[in-house]
Design a protein around this motif. Structure first.
Motif, PDB file in Angstrom:
ATOM      1  N   MET A 474      38.879  34.567  49.342  1.00  0.00           N
ATOM      2  CA  MET A 474      37.446  34.278  49.317  1.00  0.00           C
ATOM      3  C   MET A 474      36.648  35.491  49.802  1.00  0.00           C
ATOM      4  N   LEU A 515      32.748  27.230  51.567  1.00  0.00           N
ATOM      5  CA  LEU A 515      33.452  27.320  50.282  1.00  0.00           C
ATOM      6  C   LEU A 515      32.505  27.040  49.125  1.00  0.00           C
ATOM      7  N   ILE A 519      31.397  29.445  45.966  1.00  0.00           N
ATOM      8  CA  ILE A 519      31.481  29.073  44.546  1.00  0.00           C
ATOM      9  C   ILE A 519      30.121  29.292  43.870  1.00  0.00           C
TER      10      ILE A 519
ATOM     11  N   LEU C  75      43.241  27.222  38.608  1.00  0.00           N
ATOM     12  CA  LEU C  75      44.103  26.922  39.755  1.00  0.00           C
ATOM     13  C   LEU C  75      43.556  25.707  40.482  1.00  0.00           C
ATOM     14  N   TYR C 160      38.460  35.863  38.693  1.00  0.00           N
ATOM     15  CA  TYR C 160      37.382  35.266  39.489  1.00  0.00           C
ATOM     16  C   TYR C 160      37.347  33.768  39.272  1.00  0.00           C
ATOM     17  N   SER C 162      39.811  31.879  38.290  1.00  0.00           N
ATOM     18  CA  SER C 162      40.991  31.286  38.921  1.00  0.00           C
ATOM     19  C   SER C 162      40.733  31.058  40.394  1.00  0.00           C
ATOM     20  N   ILE C 163      40.135  32.054  41.039  1.00  0.00           N
ATOM     21  CA  ILE C 163      39.975  31.942  42.477  1.00  0.00           C
ATOM     22  C   ILE C 163      38.901  30.936  42.852  1.00  0.00           C
ATOM     23  N   ILE C 164      37.827  30.835  42.073  1.00  0.00           N
ATOM     24  CA  ILE C 164      36.847  29.818  42.468  1.00  0.00           C
ATOM     25  C   ILE C 164      37.318  28.405  42.116  1.00  0.00           C
ATOM     26  N   GLN C 166      40.293  27.567  42.605  1.00  0.00           N
ATOM     27  CA  GLN C 166      41.114  27.311  43.783  1.00  0.00           C
ATOM     28  C   GLN C 166      40.230  26.927  44.975  1.00  0.00           C
ATOM     29  N   ALA C 167      39.108  27.628  45.102  1.00  0.00           N
ATOM     30  CA  ALA C 167      38.171  27.284  46.180  1.00  0.00           C
ATOM     31  C   ALA C 167      37.674  25.858  46.004  1.00  0.00           C
ATOM     32  N   MET C 168      37.457  25.453  44.753  1.00  0.00           N
ATOM     33  CA  MET C 168      36.957  24.102  44.497  1.00  0.00           C
ATOM     34  C   MET C 168      37.965  23.059  44.970  1.00  0.00           C
TER      35      MET C 168
END
Lengths: 539, 431, 386
Positions: A474, A515, A519, C75, C160, C162-164, C166-168
């Protein structure tokens, strides 16, 4: 007028004789009183401590200290109280008062005098009053602090004496405050109490607030209203400090995030490898610290304060070497396929975790704090813990060194060249495979260094890495991939935001909000805070 | 390239064949099988691996004594990998494929909840050895860990007493999951019933594996400086404890000022920290390694010999496993069979020695009687008993301090045979 | 029109897959109901196990639809799976009624002992099956729509995205852990009694649920096949291979991506809703980022960009997991899983099915299958390309 000096002289003579003659008797008496510590239950123990403290004999202080540390035992053969230290399977006994050796005892020959928190509190205030006149200013300072906390009105005369004698202004201030605290609890007049409130309100911290608050809830009158005013003014000041405190906590959390993410900023940000095994590199660093400390504990205990300094280069080498190995054996086949590096490195992370679990066991390993990493100091009204402070310093230091390496060394130049344009760099004679391996090793090595620092504040267990991996990603994505400054700013922004939200939203919700914020932020700026400017359509 | 692939596949196949051989080599008919359902990998391995070893150790000891009903015991170990659905799958596998007679397993409440339907459906026995939030009593489960009244309430009683410091102000600090939530609900109701005012109770929750405790510890410090004696009741879970205690130590919160009493911190957790700054903080359990009884000394000695490591600690869930295991052995001997229904009936009333010099009895509510100890953390990572309940405490599955559960009782003996009998309506609630 | 849409998809291979899936869906439960002495008897244990695998296979299929055909590596698909599961779990929870331990007709047990006084608004309606069934599709679909709407319009792509995602899923994991959310916190929803009036533990109900899973998988396969075979599908593949070029040609790439992302999320939701009654519990652990990554691995093992691949991959990996986590190998499961991830990415970039298909195609003319690079070629390609 005549009889008076003669009476004084007579008194002096009597006192001298008494002193000279009774001195040994005094010691014997003390032994009997010390032995009283070992008889009966907690109530009896409390009384015995009170009696001992009442003697005012400075020899009592070490005895009470030993009691509070749990070193005093009762010898079963004669019910004598002895100081025992473990040696082999039994104990070596010494006399708690004189320190004379008393031989050995087996495990069943002695029983420990059990103390609880109440006893420890009593002992603390008792030793406080006993060491108030000590020659060592540090000891006087801690004694005064102890008396302040206990606020025992019986100590006022003693405090008056001590204040009169005190030369160190810092210690004197604490003593005056201790006296004020005791006055508030005593039955002295209103004028004295109001003066005491004034003294305490200049101290303006949580402890003073606590004392004033209990006075402010007392019976009505001038004292109550003065206390209430003081409470209000302290609360106002503390509110301001709270903001400062949140910033500091945020900076400190940010530095932890920065440490965890900075290695990733190289492997992911610069090289474009989605390195899911990054957390495990951190873990390897932490375990290296553990192994170093273990060796030091067993063989060179005097070096313990240096353990982190020794662990740092080793952690860099261990994690770096593992990184190079991973790059050479797996990742080099996957350049240009970033999403597949994700899968392969996730596999690597599982293997590393389980390998550590199999070798070191699944439990937490103890990594101690060297003395310079323990404790706290007060800056105004916030307590700054040494370990957090050093981690902030350390994180910034690592960042600066890394910047230097990338911007000012030939290796850094080559790394940047390879990242910017691989075929061109290759045709200029740069050995791209070597640069790749070393860059990945550098990122991993820095993760290892981070592990050394994180071992000071977190569990050292096989799960250590996993708890940082998502946060690290992040930070890098938020800051902007490929930009180390972005990582720096990102880490501190997220840290501070989190810590400002936490007191209001609670720790769980704060994390969720951060988080969600990330996003949403990525939607606005898909390339992060500091996007690399380029002309390619599909980066 | 393809050659390489086929070689890899070949190698995998060979490995697989070997593995099958190894698994099936275990099967033998003249043994009684005992299932072990503890995570060996993933996040919970940290706590559960020890319990797997404990059951293996107990089986080994029992076999040395000649086994049970003249048959040797055989352990069947599976790894639910800290994954809750996998717990259910593995439980099913143990019961219906491996045909185990009994299962020792689970640590977290959610893992127990995952396997519950399986144990009910296939009618088998689970021994659950960890302290938990109560509010459950199932026919197929025996709870040998502490219910809230065997841990939390005595701990609070101690702190309220003159000896424990006459605490007037309470911080209930926990990890945000069901055990802390329920325990804190019970404690809140209990404290209020003892005259503690609303504003003297602070409740705070943090996520799993939380590691940055600065704000929370500062808040505790602030709450504790209101002029009344304050204590922290911590239901913080496993991994988050080490950073919590480190922060407490560094911010200078001494046990004499604000003691912390924990329900999830034992010898094993303390093994990972330098405990010198923590001396005096408390933990409430039903067993401590330091308790000086011949049974305990013998247990520790044999455990060290089995695990081949003198430094390994023992802890409360291990004792709970020990009690559960011996109770099961006694019940099987009593029933003369391993058939689940017979053993479940036989288990009630079985009394076996615990490690603290007394006996623990399995009650009709499938919980057990236990002594409660309050221990103080020592600088060697051990806990010294400072207080204990005068007698044994019976596990209370339905707390008296929750409005909806206070009318429920559980009795699995013949006429009632109900885990949640409502004394007000006179009906068995869940049937 | 719609018939034609599906009809085009029905080539011989698709028929075969559908037949096999439905065949298993009918045969296994029936065989499990036979007498244990019957030679072909299947223990219920196997039905429960394979039923779970089929749900995972549907999840894998949904991941493959977006990753293999549209290049979106999500992800966070486990989040959609779990949301579908929660919707079903809430229905099952409401069905317990007064049979809960506290005999409260409205409130689920976990709300009772945490002193909730009334049902939170989002629990209303879940006592009706049709409502829950709609929610199983709607909730994941809506989340995917909102998430995709923002992400695709802002052109968040590749790593990017993929990573957000994952953050979700991580944010949802934390949120569902919170007891204040009203979803049972860490323990989740459990202790289900019956579904549509049938006892959820009865072998017959299990059999029907098993068939439903097989049927859902077959239907999912058919839908995917139809989407891929259509003109729409060709555009998707174009987006995967050259997104900007497709955009410049004049296609609204966002719309295509959004549609397929929402469709995939709904499929994952259905998978979750069938998974929950068979497993008997749903809890926030299902949101764990590791679960999403594992689903991606199933696709990679089986072969992305083929529709049979993810099904085969999910079955293979999960069978391996079941089998390695018992007995003496228990401690080595993570080594095997980790090794598999590495081996597949290095040696089988097209997955098991992809490689076999490439091999079959290669035989007649002995030309090299495009894309299946040996490690050395791959590194050369990387040196030249990236």
């Amino acid at each position: 007028m005549r009889p008076f000096p003669s009476r004084l002289a007579a008194l002096a003579i009597i006192a001298l004789t008494l002193f000279g003659v009774l001195r040994p008797a005094f010691g014997a008496d003390l032994t009997a009183q010390v032995n009283a510590l070992g008889q009966g239950d907690y109530a009896a123990l409390e009384k015995a401590i009170g009696d001992l403290a009442a003697t005012g004999d400075p020899q009592v202080a070490p005895v009470l200290d030993a009691l509070s540390n749990g070193d005093l035992y009762v010898r079963k053969s004669d019910n004598a109280v002895v100081k025992a230290t473990k040696s082999g399977s039994g104990f070596t006994l010494t006399d708690p008062v004189t320190g004379a050796a008393l031989g050995e005892a087996g495990r069943s020959g002695v029983t420990k005098i059990k103390v609880n928190n109440k006893i420890r509190g009593l002992v603390r205030s008792a030793t406080g009053s006993l060491t108030l006149m000590s020659a060592d200013p540090a000891q006087r300072r801690s004694a005064a602090a102890d008396v302040f906390r206990s606020g025992d009105p019986a100590q006022i005369p003693l405090l008056d004496q001590a204040i009169a004698k005190e030369t160190d202004p810092g210690v004197k201030k604490i003593m005056t405050e201790a006296r004020a605290a005791a006055v508030l609890k005593s039955d002295m007049g209103d004028a004295d109490k109001i003066a005491a409130i004034a003294v305490l309100s200049t101290r303006a911290d949580q402890d003073a607030l606590a004392m004033l608050a209990s006075t402010a809830s007392g019976p009505d009158g001038a004292v109550k209203s003065a206390a209430a005013d003081a409470v209000a003014s302290i609360q106002g000041q503390l509110k301001l400090w709270e903001g400062v405190q949140n910033i500091w906590y945020g900076v400190s959390l940010g530095s932890v995030l920065l440490l965890a993410a900075i290695g990733l900023a190289i492997t992911f940000g610069v090289m474009g490898i989605i390195n899911m095994a990054h957390g495990e590199m951190v873990m390897l660093g932490a375990y290296t610290t553990f192994v170093v400390q273990e060796i030091i504990r067993n063989s060179y205990p005097e070096l313990f304060d240096w353990s982190l300094a020794i662990a740092l280069p080793l952690a860099f080498l261990v994690s770096g070497a593992v990184g190079v190995l991973i790059e050479r054996s797996v990742i080099r086949f996957l350049y240009g396929r970033p999403l597949e590096t994700l899968l392969a490195t996730w596999g690597i992370s599982l293997i590393l975790q389980q390998a550590v679990r199999t070798y070191f066991g699944p439990n937490n390993r103890e990594v101690g704090n060297p003395s310079w990493m323990s404790g706290a100091f007060d800056l105004g009204n916030i307590a700054i813990t040494y370990n957090r402070m050093w981690i902030v310093v350390f994180a910034l230091g690592v960042f600066a060194v890394l910047m230097l390496v990338l911007k000012r060394t030939p290796f850094g130049l080559q790394t940047r060249a390879v990242t910017a344009n691989r075929p061109m760099a290759s045709s200029m004679g740069i050995r791209t495979p070597l640069v790749d391996a070393l860059t990945f090793g550098l990122g991993s090595g820095i993760a290892g260094i981070a592990g050394v620092a994180l071992s000071q504040i977190d569990n050292v267990s096989p799960n250590l890495g996993q708890s940082y991996i998502i946060d690290s990603f992040m930070v890098v994505v938020f800051g902007g991939v490929g930009n180390l400054w972005g990582t720096l700013v990102g880490a501190f922004t997220l840290g501070i935001a989190n810590k400002f939200l936490e007191p209001y939203a609670g720790a769980v919700l704060a994390k969720i909000l951060v988080l969600v914020f990330i996003i949403l932020f990525i939607q606005k700026r898909p390339r992060g805070l500091f996007a690399l400017k380029g002309r390619s359509v599909e980066a | 390239m393809l050659n390489k692939v086929s070689r890899t596949i070949g190698a995998l196949a060979t490995a697989a064949t070997i593995a099958v051989g190894a698994t099936s080599a275990f099967a033998a008919d003249d043994t009684i099988k005992v299932g072990i359902l503890h995570s060996l990998s993933g996040t919970m391995a940290i706590s559960e691996t020890t319990l797997k070893d404990t059951v293996l150790f107990l089986i080994d000891e029992q076999n040395k004594k000649g086994g049970v009903l003249g048959k040797k015991l055989e352990a069947v170990v599976v790894d639910p990998a800290s994954n809750w659905p996998l717990f259910a799958e593995k439980a099913r596998e143990l019961i219906s494929q491996d045909k185990v007679s009994v299962v020792f397993g689970c640590w977290t409440s959610v893992s127990r909840k995952s396997v519950l339907p399986v144990f009910k459906e296939l009618n088998s026995i689970l021994f659950y050895p960890v302290q938990y939030e109560g509010e459950e009593s199932e026919r197929n489960v025996f709870y040998t860990g502490a219910a809230p009244n065997q841990q939390a309430i005595p701990a609070v009683d101690y702190l309220m007493s003159e000896e424990g410091g006459a605490v007037k102000r309470w911080v209930l600090e926990g990890t945000d999951y069901v055990y802390p939530r329920t325990t804190n609900k019970i404690l809140e109701a209990y404290l209020k019933s003892k005259g503690v005012a609303e504003e003297d109770i602070m409740i705070n929750y943090t996520p799993f594996g939380f590691s940055d405790w600065q704000t929370e510890v500062a808040a505790i410090k602030k709450f504790g400086s209101a002029g009344k004696k304050t204590a922290v009741v911590s239901t913080v879970n496993g991994d988050a404890n080490v950073p919590f205690y480190k922060e407490l130590g560094n911010q200078g919160i001494k046990a004499e000022d604000i003691p912390v009493v924990a329900f999830s911190v034992g010898e094993e957790e303390l093994a990972g920290i330098d405990t010198a700054p923590l001396v005096g903080h408390l933990a409430a359990w039903n067993y401590f390694q330091s308790i000086d009884t011949p049974e305990n000394e013998d247990f520790i000695k044999k455990w060290h010999a089995f695990i081949k490591n003198d430094k390994r600690t023992t802890n409360d869930p291990m004792e709970a496993t020990y009690i559960g295991f011996n109770a099961w052995v006694a019940a099987v001997e009593k029933a003369g069979t391993t058939q689940p229904d017979a053993v479940i009936d036989a288990l009630i009333g079985v009394s076996v020695p615990n490690l603290t010099g007394g006996f623990s009895t399995i009650m009709p509510n499938h919980h057990i009687t236990k002594p409660v100890y309050i221990g103080e953390i020592q600088d060697n990572g051990q806990l010294d008993v400072v207080w204990q309940t005068p007698g044994l405490v019976v596990g209370d599955e339905w707390s008296d301090y929750l409005p909806d559960s206070k009318d429920l009782i559980s009795d699995w003996r013949a006429p009632m045979s109900c885990g949640n009998f409502n004394v007000k309506t006179g009906k068995c609630g869940g049937s | 029109m719609i018939t034609a849409f599906f009809f085009r998809a029905l080539d011989g291979k698709t028929w075969a897959v559908l037949a096999v899936l439905l065949g298993i869906g009918i045969a296994l439960p029936l065989l499990s109901l036979t007498d244990p002495s019957f030679p072909l008897h299947v223990p219920t244990y196997v039905v429960a196990l394979v039923g779970k695998y089929l749900c995972y296979a549907l999840l894998a299929l949904s991941v493959d639809l977006v990753w293999g055909y549209c290049g979106i590596l999500s992800l966070g698909h486990a989040a959609f799976f779990a949301l579908g599961g929660y919707a079903m779990g809430m229905y099952l929870m409401r069905q317990i009624g007064t049979r809960g331990v506290y005999a409260n007709p409205i409130l689920p047990d976990f709300m009772v002992f945490l002193n909730w006084t009334k049902l939170p608004w989002f629990w209303h309606g879940f006592d009706m099956f049709w409502f829950a069934a709609i929610m199983v599709l709607l909730v994941p679909g809506l989340l995917a729509f909102v998430f995709g709407w923002f992400a695709f319009r802002s052109r968040v792509t590749g790593v990017y995205l993929s990573i957000i995602t994952q953050a979700m899923t991580y944010a949802l994991l934390l949120a569902f852990f919170r007891n204040d959310m009203g979803f049972g916190g860490n323990n989740g929803l459990t202790d289900f009694k019956d579904i549509l009036g049938f006892n959820i533990q009865a072998p017959e109900t299990r059999g029907v649920l098993f068939f439903a899973s097989a049927f859902a998988l077959a239907l999912g396969f058919l839908i995917c096949r139809a989407v891929i075979a259509s003109k729409f599908g060709k555009v998707l593949i174009a987006v995967r291979d050259a997104e900007s070029r497709t955009r410049f040609i004049g296609y609204r790439v966002e719309g295509y991506k959004l549609f397929v992302f929402v469709l995939s999320a709904m499929m994952a939701g259905v998978a979750g809703s069938l998974y929950v009654p068979q497993i008997g519990i749903i809890n926030p652990g299902e949101f764990a980022p590791a679960n999403s990554i594992e689903a991606v691995i199933w696709v990679a093992v089986g072969g992305r960009g083929t529709l049979i691949g993810p099904i085969v991959g999910a079955l293979l990996v999960n069978f391996g997991k079941t089998w390695f986590t018992s007995g003496v190998l228990a401690e080595y499961w993570l080594f095997v899983l980790g090794g598999l991830f590495i081996a597949v990415t290095l040696f089988l970039p097209k997955g098991v099915v992809g490689t076999l298909m490439a091999r079959a195609r290669k035989k007649p003319d002995e030309t090299k299958a495009p894309g299946a690079l040996s490690p050395i070629e791959a590194s050369q390609a990387a040196e030249e390309g990236a």
